[in-house]
Write an enzyme that holds these catalytic residues in place. Structure first.
Site, PDB file in Angstrom:
ATOM      1  N   TYR A   1      27.023  63.400  36.099  1.00  8.87           N
ATOM      2  CA  TYR A   1      27.587  62.429  35.157  1.00  8.87           C
ATOM      3  C   TYR A   1      29.076  62.706  34.936  1.00  8.87           C
ATOM      4  O   TYR A   1      29.881  61.782  34.855  1.00  8.87           O
ATOM      5  CB  TYR A   1      26.839  62.477  33.815  1.00  8.87           C
ATOM      6  CG  TYR A   1      27.268  61.356  32.907  1.00  8.87           C
ATOM      7  CD1 TYR A   1      26.651  60.103  32.998  1.00  8.87           C
ATOM      8  CD2 TYR A   1      28.317  61.516  32.017  1.00  8.87           C
ATOM      9  CE1 TYR A   1      27.078  59.054  32.214  1.00  8.87           C
ATOM     10  CE2 TYR A   1      28.750  60.466  31.226  1.00  8.87           C
ATOM     11  CZ  TYR A   1      28.121  59.232  31.325  1.00  8.87           C
ATOM     12  OH  TYR A   1      28.547  58.186  30.554  1.00  8.87           O
TER      13      TYR A   1
ATOM     14  N   PHE B   1      47.516  35.849  39.569  1.00 13.17           N
ATOM     15  CA  PHE B   1      46.220  35.916  40.230  1.00 13.17           C
ATOM     16  C   PHE B   1      45.163  35.624  39.160  1.00 13.17           C
ATOM     17  O   PHE B   1      45.343  35.989  37.999  1.00 13.17           O
ATOM     18  CB  PHE B   1      45.960  37.269  40.908  1.00 13.17           C
ATOM     19  CG  PHE B   1      44.633  37.245  41.619  1.00 13.17           C
ATOM     20  CD1 PHE B   1      44.486  36.494  42.774  1.00 13.17           C
ATOM     21  CD2 PHE B   1      43.523  37.870  41.090  1.00 13.17           C
ATOM     22  CE1 PHE B   1      43.241  36.388  43.395  1.00 13.17           C
ATOM     23  CE2 PHE B   1      42.285  37.773  41.700  1.00 13.17           C
ATOM     24  CZ  PHE B   1      42.142  37.025  42.859  1.00 13.17           C
ATOM     25  N   THR B   2      44.077  34.997  39.566  1.00 13.19           N
ATOM     26  CA  THR B   2      43.090  34.466  38.619  1.00 13.19           C
ATOM     27  C   THR B   2      42.645  35.501  37.572  1.00 13.19           C
ATOM     28  O   THR B   2      42.828  35.292  36.371  1.00 13.19           O
ATOM     29  CB  THR B   2      41.869  33.941  39.383  1.00 13.19           C
ATOM     30  OG1 THR B   2      41.410  34.953  40.274  1.00 13.19           O
ATOM     31  CG2 THR B   2      42.222  32.693  40.193  1.00 13.19           C
TER      32      THR B   2
ATOM     33  N   ASP C   1      50.064  45.439  41.044  1.00 14.82           N
ATOM     34  CA  ASP C   1      48.741  45.079  41.558  1.00 14.82           C
ATOM     35  C   ASP C   1      48.770  45.438  43.047  1.00 14.82           C
ATOM     36  O   ASP C   1      49.302  44.692  43.867  1.00 14.82           O
ATOM     37  CB  ASP C   1      48.466  43.588  41.345  1.00 14.82           C
ATOM     38  CG  ASP C   1      47.104  43.185  41.902  1.00 14.82           C
ATOM     39  OD1 ASP C   1      46.520  43.967  42.685  1.00 14.82           O
ATOM     40  OD2 ASP C   1      46.626  42.088  41.576  1.00 14.82           O
TER      41      ASP C   1
ATOM     42  N   LYS D   1      39.606  45.719  48.893  1.00 12.97           N
ATOM     43  CA  LYS D   1      40.416  45.081  49.945  1.00 12.97           C
ATOM     44  C   LYS D   1      40.986  46.169  50.845  1.00 12.97           C
ATOM     45  O   LYS D   1      40.285  46.735  51.667  1.00 12.97           O
ATOM     46  CB  LYS D   1      41.530  44.235  49.323  1.00 12.97           C
ATOM     47  CG  LYS D   1      41.062  42.910  48.727  1.00 12.97           C
ATOM     48  CD  LYS D   1      40.435  43.050  47.388  1.00 12.97           C
ATOM     49  CE  LYS D   1      40.309  41.742  46.643  1.00 12.97           C
ATOM     50  NZ  LYS D   1      39.571  41.918  45.386  1.00 12.97           N
TER      51      LYS D   1
ATOM     52  N   ARG E   1      41.709  27.521  47.095  1.00 11.40           N
ATOM     53  CA  ARG E   1      42.744  28.139  46.269  1.00 11.40           C
ATOM     54  C   ARG E   1      43.715  27.027  45.901  1.00 11.40           C
ATOM     55  O   ARG E   1      44.759  26.857  46.505  1.00 11.40           O
ATOM     56  CB  ARG E   1      43.475  29.264  47.011  1.00 11.40           C
ATOM     57  CG  ARG E   1      42.630  30.474  47.320  1.00 11.40           C
ATOM     58  CD  ARG E   1      42.493  31.509  46.205  1.00 11.40           C
ATOM     59  NE  ARG E   1      41.490  31.267  45.199  1.00 11.40           N
ATOM     60  CZ  ARG E   1      40.923  32.243  44.486  1.00 11.40           C
ATOM     61  NH1 ARG E   1      41.234  33.506  44.675  1.00 11.40           N
ATOM     62  NH2 ARG E   1      40.050  31.973  43.563  1.00 11.40           N
TER      63      ARG E   1
ATOM     64  N   PHE F   1      36.375  28.253  39.203  1.00 13.28           N
ATOM     65  CA  PHE F   1      36.133  28.081  40.641  1.00 13.28           C
ATOM     66  C   PHE F   1      34.887  28.804  41.118  1.00 13.28           C
ATOM     67  O   PHE F   1      34.271  28.390  42.089  1.00 13.28           O
ATOM     68  CB  PHE F   1      37.356  28.564  41.444  1.00 13.28           C
ATOM     69  CG  PHE F   1      37.751  29.978  41.145  1.00 13.28           C
ATOM     70  CD1 PHE F   1      38.581  30.261  40.076  1.00 13.28           C
ATOM     71  CD2 PHE F   1      37.286  31.025  41.917  1.00 13.28           C
ATOM     72  CE1 PHE F   1      38.945  31.569  39.777  1.00 13.28           C
ATOM     73  CE2 PHE F   1      37.639  32.339  41.635  1.00 13.28           C
ATOM     74  CZ  PHE F   1      38.469  32.606  40.557  1.00 13.28           C
TER      75      PHE F   1
HETATM   76  N1  F0G Z   1      44.298  41.253  42.313  1.00 18.75           N
HETATM   77  C1  F0G Z   1      44.306  40.596  43.489  1.00 18.75           C
HETATM   78  C2  F0G Z   1      45.602  40.305  44.159  1.00 18.75           C
HETATM   79  C3  F0G Z   1      43.092  40.184  44.054  1.00 18.75           C
HETATM   80  O1  F0G Z   1      43.110  39.532  45.211  1.00 18.75           O
HETATM   81  C4  F0G Z   1      41.881  40.472  43.370  1.00 18.75           C
HETATM   82  C5  F0G Z   1      40.612  40.017  43.902  1.00 18.75           C
HETATM   83  C6  F0G Z   1      41.926  41.161  42.158  1.00 18.75           C
HETATM   84  C7  F0G Z   1      43.160  41.540  41.665  1.00 18.75           C
HETATM   85  C8  F0G Z   1      40.683  41.464  41.364  1.00 18.75           C
HETATM   86  O2  F0G Z   1      39.968  42.475  41.951  1.00 18.75           O
HETATM   87  O3  F0G Z   1      37.809  41.383  42.617  1.00 18.75           O
HETATM   88  O4  F0G Z   1      38.051  43.866  42.541  1.00 18.75           O
HETATM   89  O5  F0G Z   1      37.974  42.574  40.451  1.00 18.75           O
HETATM   90  N2  F0G Z   1      40.530  39.158  44.796  1.00 18.75           N
HETATM   91  C9  F0G Z   1      39.333  38.696  45.461  1.00 18.75           C
HETATM   92  C10 F0G Z   1      39.703  37.642  46.450  1.00 18.75           C
HETATM   93  C11 F0G Z   1      38.225  38.302  44.563  1.00 18.75           C
HETATM   94  O6  F0G Z   1      38.789  37.079  47.045  1.00 18.75           O
HETATM   95  O7  F0G Z   1      40.894  37.391  46.659  1.00 18.75           O
HETATM   96  P1  F0G Z   1      38.351  42.571  41.875  1.00 18.75           P
END
Ligand code: F0G
Length: 467
Positions: free
Chosen positions: A74, A126-127, A217, A260, A384, A451
């Site tokens: 843990y 970013f979303t 990021d 990624k 997108r 989305f």
């Molecule tokens: N920042 C970027 C630039 C991203 O592309 C993503 C995720 C995140 C943050 C968030 O990270 O998914 O690990 O919580 N992008 C994915 C995509 C979902 O398909 O582009 P996460």
């Protein structure tokens, strides 16, 4: 070994995963059941899955071996310390807090640094990043260069910050309202576009004068570093690993989706050079993720991540990775398909406004194009555009983003050149019958990140959209 100019993969395949082949009829039914949203398809119904490069990488034999060395204690798992070593060695950040994925890190960091009423400038939203900034009471302001909004501009570093825009934001709101500038390497929503090292250095100098942090990021930092190596003056002789470390050194902290670049199926972290921020993050991680030495991950996940970080900055790896993406992009260009230029490093982005010029943005051209591509061949892509952009948090109005794109995202080390040929051919077939594509109507809209779960139905041919 002499390096050839080919981008051929620096690995061979040891294990395979069979793919499902479907008929057009099956795919039409599956798409209807999924509400014309590729996120709602069952993966079993997909042939070539280009939805995302997130968590979809093939791990190496070393990473799989690393899973067997998971220390599932843990507290104080040895894999945490391996991960901490890798983050320090390859990225140079002082303090590490693991999280289950990128958005876990975004949540913690936003809650620590942003106060209600704050402004967070960044090189395009970013979303999830923007949503966490807003949930913490901040407002995101886009300070990316104008070229980023133009899918036909060939500017090589469309991820660059427009320093004059940032100066204006600082002048208008005051530096004390800006907890940090949010910088992504590479910029996903602009089509996978890199930021130049020179721009980042100039940004560093500007923010230092005002006492403003840069938060990084770093989800695709190795891909960004590769483009700097390939295209920026004076950088060609350096390794990707060196450039990655320099990028990180120009920032004060980071959030990472290790799903990624770092070649794992799950995992992420927050990193910072500031002790006080680290202390606060360690307090918060136990509330939202888990103890600070595992952050929602198993020990084995942290081991795979530590190994993945090391593999991700190898020149041969990244050259083949980006080479494969560019191979697909070049094929599409040769076929006359409108794509975002320059090509992105993690995927090729179809320009849905140019592909389907007869559709207004209110009938969701990119969403419709992604649905058509799936029905054509079983290739799954992602919208997108206007659906991803969502609504203004105060007025409730839909944003109308300049870029209305379909992302063909390439998982790392997963598909072959022959798969890329199939994808190009499928896009070509849809392109040939593009005039007959009618667009979609949204029939269900979730409150956050719509989305992912929104549902649509096709607009009947000839019917004017009433929205
Ligand atoms: N920042 C970027 C630039 C991203 O592309 C993503 C995720 C995140 C943050 C968030 O990270 O998914 O690990 O919580 N992008 C994915 C995509 C979902 O398909 O582009 P996460």
């Amino acid at each position: 070994m002499a390096r050839s100019s080919a981008w051929a993969e620096p690995f061979k395949i040891k294990m395979v995963e069979p793919l499902t082949m479907t008929t057009r009829e099956q795919r039409e039914k599956a798409m209807e059941e999924a509400g014309y949203n590729t996120f709602l398809l069952k993966s079993e119904d997909v042939y070539i899955d280009l939805l995302t490069d997130s968590g979809t990488s093939a791990m190496s034999d070393r990473q799989w071996a690393g899973l067997m060395l998971g220390d599932e204690a843990y507290a104080g798992s040895r894999n945490y310390y391996h991960l901490e070593d890798a983050v320090k060695r390859y990225y140079g950040y002082k303090h590490l807090v693991p999280t289950h994925q990128g958005r876990g890190a975004e949540n913690i960091l936003s809650r620590i640094l942003i106060k209600p009423g704050d402004i967070v400038p960044g090189n395009m939203y970013f979303t999830t990043t923007k949503l966490h900034q807003e949930l913490a009471g901040g407002t995101f302001v886009d300070i990316i260069i104008d070229e980023a909004q133009d899918p036909r501009s060939n500017f090589p570093f469309k991820g660059n910050v427009d320093l004059a825009k940032l100066e204006r934001v600082i002048g208008e709101h005051g530096a004390e309202k800006i907890p940090y500038v949010s910088i992504a390497t590479t910029v996903n929503m602009a089509g996978g576009q890199p930021i130049a090292l020179a721009n980042l250095k100039a940004l560093r100098a500007l923010t230092a004068r005002h006492g403003i942090r840069i938060i990084h990021d770093m989800t695709r930092v190795a891909e960004n570093a590769y483009m700097i190596q390939q295209l920026e003056d004076g950088q060609g002789g350096r390794s990707v690993a060196e450039i990655v470390k320099e990028i990180c050194s120009l920032t004060d902290g980071a959030t990472m989706s290790a799903k990624k670049d770092a070649l794992v199926n799950i995992g992420g972290f927050m990193a910072t050079n500031e002790w006080e921020v680290f202390e606060e993050a360690r307090n918060m991680v136990v509330v939202y993720e888990g103890l600070h030495t595992y952050g929602g991950l198993a020990g084995r996940d942290m081991e795979a991540m530590a190994i993945g970080i090391e593999e991700s900055v190898q020149d041969d790896h990244i050259r083949a990775r980006v080479g494969q993406v560019f191979y697909l992009g070049q094929k599409l260009i040769d076929l006359g398909i409108p794509i975002v230029r320059p090509m992105g490093t993690h995927g090729i982005f179809l320009d849905a406004k140019a592909f389907l010029p007869h559709l207004p943005q209110t009938s969701f051209p990119a969403q419709a194009l992604a649905a058509e591509l799936y029905m054509e061949s079983g290739v799954r892509a992602m919208e997108r555009g206007i659906v991803s952009a969502g609504r203004d948090k105060t007025t409730g109005e839909e944003y109308r983003p300049e870029l209305e794109l379909v992302r063909l995202t390439i998982p790392r080390r997963v598909y072959t050149q022959a798969h890329m040929d199939v994808v190009a051919q499928s896009v070509q077939r849809v392109h040939e019958r593009r005039d007959r594509i009618t667009g979609l109507r949204m029939i269900y809209e979730p409150r956050y990140l719509r989305f992912f779960q929104a549902r649509f139905e096709p607009i009947e041919p000839g019917a004017a959209d009433q929205r």
